[in-house]
Design a protein around this motif. Structure first.
Motif, PDB file in Angstrom:
ATOM      1  N   TYR A 250      79.323  44.166   7.715  1.00 19.86           N
ATOM      2  CA  TYR A 250      79.152  44.625   6.328  1.00 19.86           C
ATOM      3  C   TYR A 250      79.570  46.094   6.216  1.00 19.86           C
ATOM      4  N   ALA A 251      79.181  46.898   7.213  1.00 24.87           N
ATOM      5  CA  ALA A 251      79.564  48.316   7.220  1.00 24.87           C
ATOM      6  C   ALA A 251      81.079  48.467   7.326  1.00 24.87           C
ATOM      7  N   GLN A 252      81.706  47.694   8.193  1.00 21.21           N
ATOM      8  CA  GLN A 252      83.163  47.785   8.347  1.00 21.21           C
ATOM      9  C   GLN A 252      83.860  47.409   7.045  1.00 21.21           C
ATOM     10  N   TRP A 253      83.374  46.397   6.392  1.00 21.55           N
ATOM     11  CA  TRP A 253      83.953  45.951   5.121  1.00 21.55           C
ATOM     12  C   TRP A 253      83.833  47.040   4.054  1.00 21.55           C
ATOM     13  N   MET A 254      82.667  47.670   3.955  1.00 22.72           N
ATOM     14  CA  MET A 254      82.454  48.737   2.961  1.00 22.72           C
ATOM     15  C   MET A 254      83.334  49.952   3.257  1.00 22.72           C
ATOM     16  N   HIS A 255      83.566  50.235   4.532  1.00 23.60           N
ATOM     17  CA  HIS A 255      84.328  51.403   4.973  1.00 23.60           C
ATOM     18  C   HIS A 255      85.840  51.182   4.871  1.00 23.60           C
ATOM     19  N   SER A 256      86.272  49.952   4.815  1.00 18.00           N
ATOM     20  CA  SER A 256      87.688  49.595   4.917  1.00 18.00           C
ATOM     21  C   SER A 256      88.525  50.179   3.792  1.00 18.00           C
ATOM     22  N   LYS A 257      89.823  50.253   4.030  1.00 23.07           N
ATOM     23  CA  LYS A 257      90.751  50.782   3.022  1.00 23.07           C
ATOM     24  C   LYS A 257      90.614  50.067   1.689  1.00 23.07           C
ATOM     25  N   SER A 258      90.741  48.755   1.729  1.00 27.53           N
ATOM     26  CA  SER A 258      90.819  47.996   0.473  1.00 27.53           C
ATOM     27  C   SER A 258      89.503  47.980  -0.276  1.00 27.53           C
ATOM     28  N   GLN A 259      88.388  47.752   0.417  1.00 31.16           N
ATOM     29  CA  GLN A 259      87.094  47.683  -0.268  1.00 31.16           C
ATOM     30  C   GLN A 259      86.638  49.061  -0.731  1.00 31.16           C
ATOM     31  N   SER A 260      86.863  50.073   0.092  1.00 28.08           N
ATOM     32  CA  SER A 260      86.385  51.415  -0.267  1.00 28.08           C
ATOM     33  C   SER A 260      87.108  51.957  -1.494  1.00 28.08           C
ATOM     34  N   LEU A 261      88.380  51.601  -1.682  1.00 27.50           N
ATOM     35  CA  LEU A 261      89.092  52.062  -2.872  1.00 27.50           C
ATOM     36  C   LEU A 261      88.430  51.520  -4.129  1.00 27.50           C
ATOM     37  N   LYS A 262      88.009  50.278  -4.102  1.00 23.09           N
ATOM     38  CA  LYS A 262      87.281  49.717  -5.246  1.00 23.09           C
ATOM     39  C   LYS A 262      85.996  50.515  -5.488  1.00 23.09           C
ATOM     40  N   ASN A 263      85.286  50.805  -4.386  1.00 26.84           N
ATOM     41  CA  ASN A 263      83.983  51.449  -4.515  1.00 26.84           C
ATOM     42  C   ASN A 263      84.066  52.867  -5.066  1.00 26.84           C
ATOM     43  N   VAL A 264      85.092  53.641  -4.656  1.00 22.02           N
ATOM     44  CA  VAL A 264      85.166  55.026  -5.123  1.00 22.02           C
ATOM     45  C   VAL A 264      85.613  55.112  -6.587  1.00 22.02           C
ATOM     46  N   MET A 265      86.081  54.012  -7.155  1.00 21.33           N
ATOM     47  CA  MET A 265      86.479  54.011  -8.565  1.00 21.33           C
ATOM     48  C   MET A 265      85.446  53.351  -9.467  1.00 21.33           C
ATOM     49  N   ARG A 266      84.382  52.796  -8.894  1.00 18.62           N
ATOM     50  CA  ARG A 266      83.379  52.101  -9.701  1.00 18.62           C
ATOM     51  C   ARG A 266      82.417  53.102 -10.341  1.00 18.62           C
ATOM     52  N   PRO A 267      81.847  52.744 -11.491  1.00 13.13           N
ATOM     53  CA  PRO A 267      80.956  53.675 -12.192  1.00 13.13           C
ATOM     54  C   PRO A 267      79.642  53.923 -11.453  1.00 13.13           C
ATOM     55  N   VAL A 268      79.139  52.912 -10.744  1.00 10.02           N
ATOM     56  CA  VAL A 268      77.891  53.089  -9.997  1.00 10.02           C
ATOM     57  C   VAL A 268      78.208  53.221  -8.512  1.00 10.02           C
ATOM     58  N   GLY A 269      77.206  53.677  -7.760  1.00 13.71           N
ATOM     59  CA  GLY A 269      77.403  53.903  -6.330  1.00 13.71           C
ATOM     60  C   GLY A 269      77.658  55.353  -6.000  1.00 13.71           C
ATOM     61  N   LEU A 270      78.304  56.071  -6.931  1.00 11.72           N
ATOM     62  CA  LEU A 270      78.632  57.490  -6.734  1.00 11.72           C
ATOM     63  C   LEU A 270      79.347  57.725  -5.405  1.00 11.72           C
ATOM     64  N   ARG A 271      80.200  56.780  -5.036  1.00 17.58           N
ATOM     65  CA  ARG A 271      81.025  56.953  -3.850  1.00 17.58           C
ATOM     66  C   ARG A 271      82.219  57.837  -4.213  1.00 17.58           C
ATOM     67  N   ASP A 272      82.525  58.772  -3.354  1.00 16.54           N
ATOM     68  CA  ASP A 272      83.632  59.690  -3.608  1.00 16.54           C
ATOM     69  C   ASP A 272      84.706  59.525  -2.537  1.00 16.54           C
ATOM     70  N   PRO A 273      85.963  59.828  -2.881  1.00 17.63           N
ATOM     71  CA  PRO A 273      87.080  59.589  -1.963  1.00 17.63           C
ATOM     72  C   PRO A 273      86.906  60.252  -0.604  1.00 17.63           C
ATOM     73  N   TYR A 274      87.345  59.520   0.439  1.00 14.00           N
ATOM     74  CA  TYR A 274      87.317  60.072   1.794  1.00 14.00           C
ATOM     75  C   TYR A 274      88.523  59.637   2.621  1.00 14.00           C
ATOM     76  N   ARG A 275      89.320  58.720   2.087  1.00 11.49           N
ATOM     77  CA  ARG A 275      90.512  58.254   2.794  1.00 11.49           C
ATOM     78  C   ARG A 275      91.764  58.902   2.190  1.00 11.49           C
ATOM     79  N   LEU A 276      92.780  59.107   3.030  1.00  9.28           N
ATOM     80  CA  LEU A 276      94.038  59.640   2.526  1.00  9.28           C
ATOM     81  C   LEU A 276      94.643  58.701   1.495  1.00  9.28           C
TER      82      LEU A 276
END
Length: 475
Positions: free
Chosen positions: A352-378
């Motif tokens: 689950y952690a690897q999936w959340m950290h991954s390129k494709s899934q993390s891009l979705k997360n940093v653009m979502r309104p909730v979660g307050l995830r901020d960019p960390y990948r190039l």
């Protein structure tokens, strides 16, 4: 001849597999591997509030649909996550599977044995090439003493926000240069930050003030950044005596106190919400804060009902972004996803952690309104999809990338919470009227007591590990 034919066939097979291996995706690998655990449940720790909604509304249901693994979310206030992680480990009940760890706590959770080393799981399931996509400053977060203990899921860095219309105003530019002898532009030093705040306040008050800052709740982040940009070091490594009351510390804290005088009335009690409200309403011309403001000042991502508390913006298209004064902004907080050593579902928790950290899934997360995830990948910074969220999103992402690349890591040694708390109380005391030198001397004395309680030699070793990171001291 048969041997040569066999070698040729093997080479051809490897060559044919090359593109597939190059295109290997950590999210897809995690999903495929996790299917063997379908029907199980993992318990995931999340910060209460907007952050937890990412797991409850999006990631949890999506993960279950993809893998058959149910996600149970335990929401904890930020200030309780570390303590409950340690207590849960001490109890040994295996109540948590996937942990949420702030990089500042890494030395503590490792020394307490409260996190599982992830290198065997990365070797088994991971796509190491994806780590090359992580901004190096955030990659440093994941490792302690040569071992990987967490995967980045949120990359924080403090950012300077400023009113482009006021900074570009010809009359302001002429008057500012006449008074201070240099051009009105995003501040390159904390002295310039103060000059600009005072100049704009003198001209526009009470309609508008030159700057606003956060003075409650998170003050240790802001002092820590200024302190190191002024050349400060936290300890004398030989004696492990605190050096936070050095000349660099006094300069940093005195600046913070003095610059408040050129800001909005009541600034001494402002927290994150007050600062955001003042920026969005057009009451301040400049501030330093976290990445979500970049979106919220543009009215982006605030249509979710969970963000109904965010004030409507009156400054859309007027806000510019800059790397903080000094050039080395604080990587303030952020999060790693980790695995509990007491989990009964370690592989499923890691996947689950690897999936959340991954390129494709993390891009979705940093653009979502909730979660307050901020960019960390190039790839986040370069994403055409993210760059299209608002007209100046590309400029914003450039600043996040540059700031993080030169950012300063939060302190992380044994009993980090206690050191941070002492720092915040000292800063707040000075903001409240205490002599800055007295406040710093008191902080240094308290730090020395904590170090003695931990053990000087033990703390020295933990400090050496942290101080060796490029993001500990940039000068």
């Amino acid at each position: 001849m048969l041997r040569h034919l066999a070698l040729a066939a093997a080479f051809a097979a490897l060559t044919a597999a090359g593109p597939a291996l190059a295109d290997e995706d950590a999210a897809a690998k995690a999903v495929e591997a996790a299917k063997q655990y379908s029907g199980t449940t993992i318990t995931v720790v999340a910060e209460a509030g907007l952050q937890a909604l990412l797991d409850t509304q999006y990631s949890g249901p999506e993960w279950e649909k993809l893998t058959g693994i149910k996600v149970k979310v335990v929401e904890l206030p930020f200030e309780e996550i570390y303590t409950k992680t340690i207590l849960e480990h001490q109890a040994g009940t295996g109540g948590y599977d996937t942990l949420l760890v702030s990089p500042a706590w890494l030395a503590d959770v490792v020394s307490n044995g409260a996190v599982e080393p992830l290198d065997p799981y990365i070797e088994k399931y991971g796509v190491k090439a994806e780590f090359d996509d992580v901004n190096p400053a955030f990659k440093d977060w994941m490792i302690y003493n040569g071992k990987t203990y967490g995967l980045v899921v949120d990359g924080d860095v403090l950012v300077t926000y400023y009113r482009k219309d006021l900074f570009d105003d010809a009359e302001n530019k002429t008057a500012f240069k006449a008074k201070y002898g240099y051009d009105l532009a995003p501040p390159k030093s904390y002295k310039e930050f103060g000059d600009i705040a005072c100049f704009l306040t003198e001209k526009y008050q009470p309609k508008l003030y030159g700057a606003g800052v956060i003075n409650t709740g998170y003050t240790h982040f802001f002092f820590s950044e200024r302190f190191r940009n002024h050349g400060g070091k936290f300890f004398d490594e030989a004696t492990m005596k605190a050096t936070v009351n050095s000349e660099a510390g006094l300069k940093a804290l005195t600046e913070m106190v003095e610059q408040n005088k050129c800001m909005s009335p009541g600034i001494e009690t402002w927290g994150f919400a007050e600062n955001l409200s003042a920026l969005n309403s057009g009451e301040i011309a400049m501030t330093i804060s976290w990445p979500p403001l970049g979106r919220w000042t543009q009215g982006v991502n605030i249509d979710d009902k969970a963000l109904s508390w965010v004030p409507a913006t009156k400054v859309k298209d007027k806000i510019g972004y800059a790397v903080n004064p000094g050039g080395h902004p604080q990587l303030a907080s952020g999060f790693l996803s980790a695995v509990s050593p007491d989990s009964k579902n370690k592989d499923a928790a890691y996947l689950y952690a690897q999936w959340m950290h991954s390129k494709s899934q993390s891009l979705k997360n940093v653009m979502r309104p909730v979660g307050l995830r901020d960019p960390y990948r190039l790839s986040h910074y370069d994403s055409p999809e993210y760059q299209a969220l608002w007209p100046t999103a590309k400029d914003y992402l450039v600043v996040l990338k540059e700031g993080a690349s030169q950012g300063l890591a939060d302190i992380s040694f044994i009993e980090t919470f206690k050191y941070q708390d002492a720092m915040a109380r000292a800063v707040n005391a000075a903001i409240g009227g205490e002599d800055p030198k007295t406040a710093l001397d008191n902080m240094a004395a308290e730090w020395d007591q904590i170090t003695e309680q931990v053990g000087v030699d033990k703390q020295r070793e933990a400090y050496k590990v942290w101080a060796a990171k490029p993001s500990a001291y940039r000068q």
